[in-house]
Design a protein around this motif. Structure first.
Motif, PDB file in Angstrom:
ATOM      1  N   LEU A 487      36.017 -54.166 -10.898  1.00 27.15           N
ATOM      2  CA  LEU A 487      36.045 -52.821 -10.321  1.00 27.15           C
ATOM      3  C   LEU A 487      36.990 -52.757  -9.132  1.00 27.15           C
ATOM      4  N   VAL A 488      36.934 -53.771  -8.269  1.00 28.84           N
ATOM      5  CA  VAL A 488      37.822 -53.793  -7.103  1.00 28.84           C
ATOM      6  C   VAL A 488      39.274 -53.924  -7.543  1.00 28.84           C
ATOM      7  N   ARG A 489      39.510 -54.771  -8.542  1.00 27.50           N
ATOM      8  CA  ARG A 489      40.877 -54.953  -9.032  1.00 27.50           C
ATOM      9  C   ARG A 489      41.414 -53.671  -9.642  1.00 27.50           C
ATOM     10  N   GLY A 490      40.576 -52.977 -10.393  1.00 27.96           N
ATOM     11  CA  GLY A 490      41.022 -51.738 -11.016  1.00 27.96           C
ATOM     12  C   GLY A 490      41.240 -50.607 -10.034  1.00 27.96           C
ATOM     13  N   ALA A 491      40.571 -50.660  -8.866  1.00 31.88           N
ATOM     14  CA  ALA A 491      40.725 -49.608  -7.867  1.00 31.88           C
ATOM     15  C   ALA A 491      42.049 -49.685  -7.138  1.00 31.88           C
ATOM     16  N   GLY A 492      42.760 -50.806  -7.252  1.00 27.88           N
ATOM     17  CA  GLY A 492      44.046 -50.948  -6.583  1.00 27.88           C
ATOM     18  C   GLY A 492      43.894 -51.475  -5.167  1.00 27.88           C
ATOM     19  N   VAL A 493      44.989 -51.459  -4.419  1.00 28.64           N
ATOM     20  CA  VAL A 493      44.997 -52.014  -3.066  1.00 28.64           C
ATOM     21  C   VAL A 493      45.241 -50.899  -2.057  1.00 28.64           C
ATOM     22  N   ALA A 494      44.790 -51.143  -0.837  1.00 33.27           N
ATOM     23  CA  ALA A 494      44.947 -50.179   0.239  1.00 33.27           C
ATOM     24  C   ALA A 494      46.001 -50.667   1.216  1.00 33.27           C
ATOM     25  N   SER A 495      46.173 -49.933   2.301  1.00 31.89           N
ATOM     26  CA  SER A 495      47.116 -50.326   3.341  1.00 31.89           C
ATOM     27  C   SER A 495      46.604 -51.553   4.076  1.00 31.89           C
ATOM     28  N   ALA A 496      47.454 -52.124   4.906  1.00 36.50           N
ATOM     29  CA  ALA A 496      47.089 -53.335   5.629  1.00 36.50           C
ATOM     30  C   ALA A 496      45.885 -53.125   6.547  1.00 36.50           C
ATOM     31  N   PRO A 497      45.822 -52.063   7.365  1.00 40.26           N
ATOM     32  CA  PRO A 497      44.631 -51.890   8.214  1.00 40.26           C
ATOM     33  C   PRO A 497      43.351 -51.713   7.412  1.00 40.26           C
ATOM     34  N   LEU A 498      43.423 -50.901   6.345  1.00 40.87           N
ATOM     35  CA  LEU A 498      42.236 -50.671   5.535  1.00 40.87           C
ATOM     36  C   LEU A 498      41.836 -51.930   4.770  1.00 40.87           C
ATOM     37  N   SER A 499      42.810 -52.707   4.319  1.00 42.26           N
ATOM     38  CA  SER A 499      42.506 -53.959   3.621  1.00 42.26           C
ATOM     39  C   SER A 499      41.805 -54.948   4.550  1.00 42.26           C
ATOM     40  N   ALA A 500      42.280 -55.038   5.793  1.00 44.91           N
ATOM     41  CA  ALA A 500      41.618 -55.911   6.757  1.00 44.91           C
ATOM     42  C   ALA A 500      40.193 -55.446   7.021  1.00 44.91           C
ATOM     43  N   LEU A 501      40.010 -54.131   7.104  1.00 46.55           N
ATOM     44  CA  LEU A 501      38.669 -53.590   7.340  1.00 46.55           C
ATOM     45  C   LEU A 501      37.749 -53.862   6.154  1.00 46.55           C
ATOM     46  N   LEU A 502      38.258 -53.668   4.932  1.00 49.43           N
ATOM     47  CA  LEU A 502      37.438 -53.913   3.746  1.00 49.43           C
ATOM     48  C   LEU A 502      37.017 -55.375   3.653  1.00 49.43           C
ATOM     49  N   CYS A 503      37.966 -56.285   3.834  1.00 48.74           N
ATOM     50  CA  CYS A 503      37.625 -57.707   3.763  1.00 48.74           C
ATOM     51  C   CYS A 503      36.647 -58.091   4.871  1.00 48.74           C
ATOM     52  N   GLY A 504      36.803 -57.482   6.053  1.00 51.00           N
ATOM     53  CA  GLY A 504      35.850 -57.745   7.126  1.00 51.00           C
ATOM     54  C   GLY A 504      34.457 -57.243   6.794  1.00 51.00           C
ATOM     55  N   LEU A 505      34.361 -56.065   6.162  1.00 48.12           N
ATOM     56  CA  LEU A 505      33.057 -55.526   5.776  1.00 48.12           C
ATOM     57  C   LEU A 505      32.408 -56.372   4.695  1.00 48.12           C
ATOM     58  N   PHE A 506      33.196 -56.775   3.697  1.00 48.41           N
ATOM     59  CA  PHE A 506      32.648 -57.636   2.643  1.00 48.41           C
ATOM     60  C   PHE A 506      32.124 -58.942   3.240  1.00 48.41           C
ATOM     61  N   ALA A 507      32.890 -59.509   4.160  1.00 43.76           N
ATOM     62  CA  ALA A 507      32.463 -60.758   4.796  1.00 43.76           C
ATOM     63  C   ALA A 507      31.219 -60.526   5.646  1.00 43.76           C
ATOM     64  N   LEU A 508      31.118 -59.364   6.289  1.00 42.81           N
ATOM     65  CA  LEU A 508      29.942 -59.059   7.099  1.00 42.81           C
ATOM     66  C   LEU A 508      28.696 -58.934   6.228  1.00 42.81           C
ATOM     67  N   PHE A 509      28.825 -58.293   5.071  1.00 45.56           N
ATOM     68  CA  PHE A 509      27.691 -58.203   4.151  1.00 45.56           C
ATOM     69  C   PHE A 509      27.249 -59.594   3.693  1.00 45.56           C
ATOM     70  N   ALA A 510      28.223 -60.444   3.383  1.00 49.62           N
ATOM     71  CA  ALA A 510      27.889 -61.817   2.993  1.00 49.62           C
ATOM     72  C   ALA A 510      27.208 -62.564   4.135  1.00 49.62           C
ATOM     73  N   THR A 511      27.628 -62.288   5.369  1.00 46.72           N
ATOM     74  CA  THR A 511      27.018 -62.942   6.532  1.00 46.72           C
ATOM     75  C   THR A 511      25.553 -62.544   6.674  1.00 46.72           C
ATOM     76  N   VAL A 512      25.258 -61.260   6.500  1.00 50.88           N
ATOM     77  CA  VAL A 512      23.873 -60.790   6.591  1.00 50.88           C
ATOM     78  C   VAL A 512      23.005 -61.466   5.538  1.00 50.88           C
ATOM     79  N   LEU A 513      23.501 -61.555   4.315  1.00 52.81           N
ATOM     80  CA  LEU A 513      22.728 -62.191   3.245  1.00 52.81           C
ATOM     81  C   LEU A 513      22.562 -63.682   3.506  1.00 52.81           C
ATOM     82  N   ALA A 514      23.605 -64.340   4.005  1.00 51.52           N
ATOM     83  CA  ALA A 514      23.489 -65.762   4.324  1.00 51.52           C
ATOM     84  C   ALA A 514      22.485 -65.991   5.448  1.00 51.52           C
ATOM     85  N   PHE A 515      22.401 -65.048   6.393  1.00 49.01           N
ATOM     86  CA  PHE A 515      21.425 -65.172   7.479  1.00 49.01           C
ATOM     87  C   PHE A 515      20.003 -65.064   6.940  1.00 49.01           C
ATOM     88  N   HIS A 516      19.777 -64.148   6.004  1.00 48.67           N
ATOM     89  CA  HIS A 516      18.445 -63.996   5.426  1.00 48.67           C
ATOM     90  C   HIS A 516      18.080 -65.157   4.512  1.00 48.67           C
TER      91      HIS A 516
END
Length: 518
Positions: A487-516
């Motif tokens: 799904l992410v691959r099919g949605a295409g890519v965003a600009s550099a600021p938005l890409s950094a934000l998306l990867c940061g959010l994905f990593a943050l979600f993974a961090t929350v789950l790893a904490f639990h």
């Protein structure tokens, strides 16, 4: 498109073969997955049309998707607890070596640029077909190597073959003492933890009927195995491990799309800025037999000129006039004739067509047009470079090899939570990376913790679930993650600021789950 359809096929294969490994055996499922992958990979190498090729790649991806859960479960169950981290780390190392081999084969077999690709292109067996055929050799070697392996002892216990299981355990015990771990390691392991804990050696409380004798019961157990992963006993483990794997794989595949597209955009901007424009001039008795590239002709007149045995790449003729001009054996890429006049000219043995390269406003007076109609409408890009792709693959491969070495460290030295936090802190680097080499380095740095997370989830699945659920659980987690990546691959890519934000959010979600999960 090939990667997208491979992710969809891998998602189906992971969940299917993961469940089959729990019912039919790890070794048998792994053999069948490798066989399907190899057979359809060979078929894809001989497919002459795009549709048939994509279908063969899809079927091959179904087989490759089943390799991950079955291989992790099988490797984890045929090695002792003390040697299991090393054995599973060897799988990560093998994946890195495989990616490095793929890049080396591409450099040796494939044309280095778009121009040579267009010249070399053949209808039925081009360099890409040979490359795909060579890539099946490691799969065939894996199939042959499995001939001398034994079935997982835990599966044998699950289906009531205790005698066979004990024989396998004896062989593994002898091999672990002599060949793998060594006597000193066995003694040290005995001080830390038993080679096989009680859950590994204890017999199942109730024998499960074999699928061949109880088809109805087998189908019922097939579906129940998925629902049991979300029972109160395993729900938290399934959600946390699955969430960490999903978000880490989404980051990996998003970067594998964002980095090449960003590099391509920078190259196109540089290429466009270097375009040469020629306007309001006349050429007489000129002969062109070299590649014309990145040129724009405006209101130019060609008289008694010859274009023969050449390539045209990103060339546009706007409102040009051609008098007694010959085009012969010309191949084009992103070439356009707009509103041009052809008088007493010949266009023979080229791929130029009215309505394609020659727009509707072109006028042909006394002109012969007899070209070679291609099998499908395609626009090969002569500006493409293979070295960029192989360089990126080389960076990623070396990162995976580094991760395989770090995987040998104790889990306390590489906790999931710390890896996820590192991914969050690394996300701004996506925004600040503006050069091609910097982008490749960022992707390689990302790949180290992402590979370690993939390895950690695999080992935790083997350690956290009982033998009957391991391959099913791992297959389901990989399947859902691959579907999200598609799904992410099919949605295409965003600009550099938005890409950094998306990867940061994905990593943050993974961090929350790893904490639990702690």
């Amino acid at each position: 498109m090939v990667l997208l359809i491979s992710l969809v096929g891998g998602s189906l294969g992971a969940v299917g073969w993961g469940a089959l490994a729990a019912r039919l055996g790890r070794r048998r499922a792994l053999l069948s997955a490798l066989a399907v992958n190899a057979v359809f990979a060979v078929i894809a190498a001989f497919m002459p049309t795009y549709g048939c090729f994509m279908m063969a790649r899809f079927c091959s991806a179904i087989g490759s998707g089943g390799i991950v859960p079955t291989c992790y479960t099988y490797t984890g169950e045929v090695t002792s607890r003390a040697c299991r981290p090393r054995a599973l780390a060897a799988l990560v190392c093998a994946a890195g070596l495989g990616a490095l081999l793929a890049a080396a084969l591409a450099s040796a077999v494939l044309p280095p640029n778009g121009a040579l690709t267009l010249i070399e292109n053949k209808e039925h067996f081009s360099a890409w077909h040979r490359y795909l055929l060579l890539c099946t050799l490691p799969i065939l070697a894996s199939l042959v190597s499995l001939i001398w392996t034994q079935e997982s002892p835990r599966y044998l216990l699950e289906v009531g073959r205790e005698v066979d299981a004990m024989v396998v355990y004896q062989n593994l015990h002898s091999g672990n003492q002599i060949r793998i771990c060594g006597k000193a390691n066995v003694a040290a392991a005995n001080n830390r933890a038993p080679a096989y804990h009680l859950g590994e050696l204890s017999l199942p409380g109730k024998r499960r009927p074999q699928a061949s004798n109880h088809v109805k019961h087998s189908i019922k157990m097939f579906w129940q195995s998925f629902f049991q992963l979300f029972s109160s006993t395993y729900r938290r483990t399934t959600y946390t491990l699955g969430g960490v794997l999903l978000f880490s794989m989404v980051i990996q595949f998003y970067l594998s799309s964002y980095i090449p597209s960003t590099v391509l955009r920078m190259e196109n901007e540089l290429f466009g800025a270097s375009k040469k424009v020629i306007s309001n001039v006349s050429f007489q008795n000129d002969h062109y037999n070299r590649t014309l590239e990145n040129i724009e002709y405006n209101y130019v007149t060609f008289t008694n000129c010859t274009f023969r045995d050449m390539l045209m790449s990103h060339v546009s003729f706007k409102n040009c006039s051609f008098f007694d001009v010959t085009f012969s054996n010309v191949k084009t890429s992103y070439t356009k004739f707009e509103g041009s006049l052809f008088v007493n000219s010949t266009i023979i043995d080229t791929d130029m067509e009215v309505g394609q390269e020659l727009d509707e406003w072109c006028t042909l007076n006394g002109t012969t047009l007899r070209g070679m109609r291609p099998a499908c409408n395609r626009h090969p890009d002569l500006t493409s470079r293979l070295d960029g792709i192989t360089t990126e693959q080389s960076y990623v491969s070396h990162a995976m090899l580094i991760a395989s070495v770090l995987a040998l460290l104790p889990q306390k030295a590489r906790p999931q939570l710390a890896l996820c936090i590192f991914l969050v802190l690394l996300s701004p680097a996506i925004y600040f990376a503006r050069r091609e080499s910097a982008l490749y380095i960022v992707e390689a740095v990302y790949r180290v913790p992402l590979t370690l997370l993939f390895y950690t989830v695999g080992t935790n699945v083997v350690d956290s679930y009982p033998a009957g659920f391991r391959s099913t659980a791992h297959g389901l987690l990989v399947s859902v993650s691959c579907a999200a990546c598609a799904l992410v691959r099919g949605a295409g890519v965003a600009s550099a600021p938005l890409s950094a934000l998306l990867c940061g959010l994905f990593a943050l979600f993974a961090t929350v789950l790893a904490f639990h999960a702690r």
